[in-house]
Design an enzyme around this catalytic site. Structure first.
Site, PDB file in Angstrom:
ATOM      1  N   TYR A 133       0.916  -1.239   0.040  1.00 23.87           N
ATOM      2  CA  TYR A 133       0.079  -0.077   0.053  1.00 23.87           C
ATOM      3  C   TYR A 133       0.816   1.182  -0.081  1.00 23.87           C
ATOM      4  O   TYR A 133       1.572   1.332   0.957  1.00 23.87           O
ATOM      5  CB  TYR A 133      -0.993   0.062   1.343  1.00 23.87           C
ATOM      6  N   LYS A 161      -1.754  -1.537  -3.772  1.00 20.42           N
ATOM      7  CA  LYS A 161      -2.598  -0.491  -3.668  1.00 20.42           C
ATOM      8  C   LYS A 161      -1.815   0.755  -3.977  1.00 20.42           C
ATOM      9  O   LYS A 161      -1.148   1.361  -3.157  1.00 20.42           O
ATOM     10  CB  LYS A 161      -3.305  -0.381  -2.479  1.00 20.42           C
TER      11      LYS A 161
END
Length: 294
Positions: A133, A161
């Site tokens: 992320y 992400k």
């Protein structure tokens, strides 16, 4: 491979600041019934930074219990100490959690070498699939494409992400990783362009209150019907933008309460209630989107 609209789920709290199980159950069932493809539990939007570790684990496990295998659950397990990230991630092994979302270490601003070693250590010391992320605006460090590509070689690092909003990164990453490594947008304002460039979907804040339309837009985009996808997304643009007029999750919690998805928009300090100015912006965006009470 995870694809489509994945919700970055808010953590509902009652007026006393305790986790509200009734609202959480209502919210989860709303997503199950409206096409959301997976739930991220206790990520940034779920207020991971203001929950104790015990609360963090309890909310994830409660989400897993309520969902009862009807949707994949992704647990937020990032930390700014590698050892802590490993310990938290290991808590969810053999529980039924589909993957863990591990944010880059925040505040201490490691080098690319440090970031590589951080995620390498988590990968080598845990069995559960990992989703990297990257959100530099919050963490103070940027996981660059070259480092992501190196990390994609670890068997249990399954995706990224990408929340920088930098669309040039999509194909740079996609062209250099194996075909099963997925690339998910973390930015509602650019997710449609992200998918058009080869991304696989979005981990969305907007989806908290717009599950069906976000799911439909992603489905259309992943099937190359970008004309209709853009037409539908145009109605959400003021909402995408308004949700970040104040720090997330302040606006989305207020909207979720306004349309009846949760009973209270309570936040924990240092997060404070939405301002009157932002409420007006959100009300206009809600009207424009035609999202109605639940």
């Amino acid at each position: 491979m995870l694809r489509g609209s994945i919700v970055a789920l808010i953590t509902p709290m009652n007026e006393y600041g305790h986790v509200c199980e009734t609202s959480l159950e209502k919210l989860i069932n709303y997503h199950i019934n409206n096409g959301t493809k997976a739930i991220v539990s206790v990520g940034t939007t779920g207020e991971s930074s203001t929950l104790s570790q015990e609360e963090h684990i309890n909310v994830v496990m409660l989400t897993l219990e309520i969902t009862n295998k009807r949707l994949p659950i992704i647990a937020g397990t990032g930390a700014n100490a590698t050892s802590e990230a490993i310990l938290l991630t290991k808590k969810f092994e053999n529980t039924g959690i589909s993957a863990c979302l591990t944010v880059t270490p925040y505040y201490n601003r490691p080098t690319q070498k440090g970031l590589y070693q951080h995620f390498k250590a988590i990968s080598e010391n845990t069995k559960i699939p990992q989703i990297l992320y990257n959100v530099p605006i919050r963490t103070g460090c940027d996981l660059i494409p070259e480092t992501i590509i190196k990390l994609s070689k670890f068997k249990n690092i399954i995706g990224i992400k990408e929340a920088t909003g930098d669309l040039s990164r999509v194909q740079k990453i996609k062209n250099s990783v194996h075909k099963n490594f997925f690339i998910i947008s973390g930015d509602d304002t650019t997710f449609l362009d992200f998918i058009q460039l080869g991304g696989h979907g979005v981990i969305s804040v907007t989806a908290n209150i717009a599950a069906k339309i976000m799911s439909n837009i992603c489905h259309l985009a992943l099937n190359k019907n970008f004309k209709l996808a853009r037409f539908m997304n145009n109605k959400l643009i003021p909402l995408h933008q308004g949700l970040f007029h104040e720090p997330n999750p302040i606006p989305i919690k207020w909207l979720a309460k306004k349309i009846g998805l949760i009973a209270s928009d309570t936040l924990r300090l240092p997060m404070t209630p939405v301002s009157n100015k932002t409420r007006l912006i959100l009300e206009k965006a809600l009207y424009f989107s035609k999202i109605t009470a639940k």
